[in-house]
Enzyme design. Structure first.
Site, PDB file in Angstrom:
ATOM      1  N   ASP A  54       2.574  -3.138   6.665  1.00 14.74           N
ATOM      2  CA  ASP A  54       3.741  -2.200   7.850  1.00 14.74           C
ATOM      3  C   ASP A  54       2.699  -1.120   8.495  1.00 14.74           C
ATOM      4  O   ASP A  54       1.374  -1.305   8.769  1.00 14.74           O
ATOM      5  CB  ASP A  54       3.860  -1.016   6.694  1.00 14.74           C
ATOM      6  CG  ASP A  54       4.611  -1.695   5.274  1.00 14.74           C
ATOM      7  OD1 ASP A  54       5.512  -2.543   5.717  1.00 14.74           O
ATOM      8  OD2 ASP A  54       4.325  -0.768   4.298  1.00 14.74           O
ATOM      9  N   TYR A 112      -7.198  -5.905  -1.629  1.00 17.47           N
ATOM     10  CA  TYR A 112      -6.471  -4.233  -0.322  1.00 17.47           C
ATOM     11  C   TYR A 112      -8.055  -3.490  -0.698  1.00 17.47           C
ATOM     12  O   TYR A 112      -7.928  -3.460  -1.895  1.00 17.47           O
ATOM     13  CB  TYR A 112      -5.070  -4.024  -0.704  1.00 17.47           C
ATOM     14  CG  TYR A 112      -4.468  -5.061   0.220  1.00 17.47           C
ATOM     15  CD1 TYR A 112      -3.390  -4.421   1.062  1.00 17.47           C
ATOM     16  CD2 TYR A 112      -3.795  -5.944  -1.556  1.00 17.47           C
ATOM     17  CE1 TYR A 112      -2.907  -5.371   1.889  1.00 17.47           C
ATOM     18  CE2 TYR A 112      -2.646  -7.296  -0.281  1.00 17.47           C
ATOM     19  CZ  TYR A 112      -2.082  -6.463   1.560  1.00 17.47           C
ATOM     20  OH  TYR A 112      -0.995  -7.510   1.751  1.00 17.47           O
TER      21      TYR A 112
END
Length: 248
Positions: A54, A112
């Site tokens: 994003d 992540y």
């Protein structure tokens, strides 16, 4: 000239971009890379990425592929592209892969990391790659709640309502929370992640750290078929795609 498929590993600071994917409302990482690869190769290409990060999200190990008739050894694309790209996008490596290799449709483990700056006042040099949280956090309570998330679960309550996939079951193989000085590092590895999933997990664990929610609330969110979201979506700047490991 025969076409070849080139796999890139890309690192970037996502601060100034609208995300990985080409969008009409801003400059994306994909568009920036594609423009410079086309200029270098002298031909139109289609760049395909493994993860659609994003706006504001960073990466150290994003994977992308493109097809080209340029006869260069793959490794030559690294210095050639890095000379052209802006300083916030860097090619880490390049290699030729089979023509049927697709960065998204293969078995992978993705890792992540989310960074939380937990101190009384912010630090200006950390503002673009961490989330500033001035309140005291109970890290042990957060770790206890994180244990509920590890394993195979239906994560429909840990994704945005914009998620278009029908199967929301994912497997989290590892989730750790460590603290070094004022920085808390959440490191999570799984076979796939839904839209905003990591950031919603962070938001839920922060609620636990504030003693506003408990590990039982995390468990309920995973077990119920109803909409039950434990916490808000944490902001994007704390999130970095660390690595994508291809298993086959």
């Amino acid at each position: 000239m025969a076409m070849r498929r080139i796999k890139l590993v890309v690192a970037y600071d996502g601060t100034n971009y609208c995300g990985w994917q080409v969008q009409p409302n801003g400059v994306s990482i994909q568009a920036m890379l594609q423009k410079h690869i086309e200029a270098l190769a002298g031909e139109k290409i289609m760049l395909t990425g493994a993860s659609r990060t994003d706006s504001g999200v960073h990466a150290l190990g994003q994977v992308a592929v493109f097809d080209t008739s340029k006869p260069w050894p793959a490794e030559r694309f690294v210095p050639a592209l890095n000379q052209r790209l802006p300083k916030d996008i860097v090619i880490q490596s390049a290699e030729e892969v089979p023509a049927d290799f697709h960065p998204r449709y293969q078995k992978t483990l993705k890792t992540y990391e989310y960074r939380i700056l937990n101190r009384r006042v912010p630090l200006p040099n950390e503002r673009l790659n961490s989330y500033f949280v001035p309140r005291t956090l109970d890290l042990e309570a957060m770790r206890e709640a994180a244990e509920e998330i590890t394993g195979t679960h239906d994560f429909h309550n840990f994704c945005s309502v914009k998620t278009k996939v029908t199967n929301t079951v994912r497997t989290i193989t590892n989730l750790t929370l460590t603290r070094e000085g004022d920085m808390i590092y959440l490191r999570i590895t799984g076979d796939g992640f839904l839209y905003n999933m990591v950031r919603i997990i962070v938001g839920g664990l922060l609620k636990v750290g504030f003693h506003k929610k408990t590990a039982a609330d995390i468990r309920k969110s995973l077990e119920t078929s109803e909409r039950y979201v434990v916490g808000p979506t944490a902001p994007p700047q704390g999130l970095t795609l660390i690595n994508i490991e291809y298993l086959e």
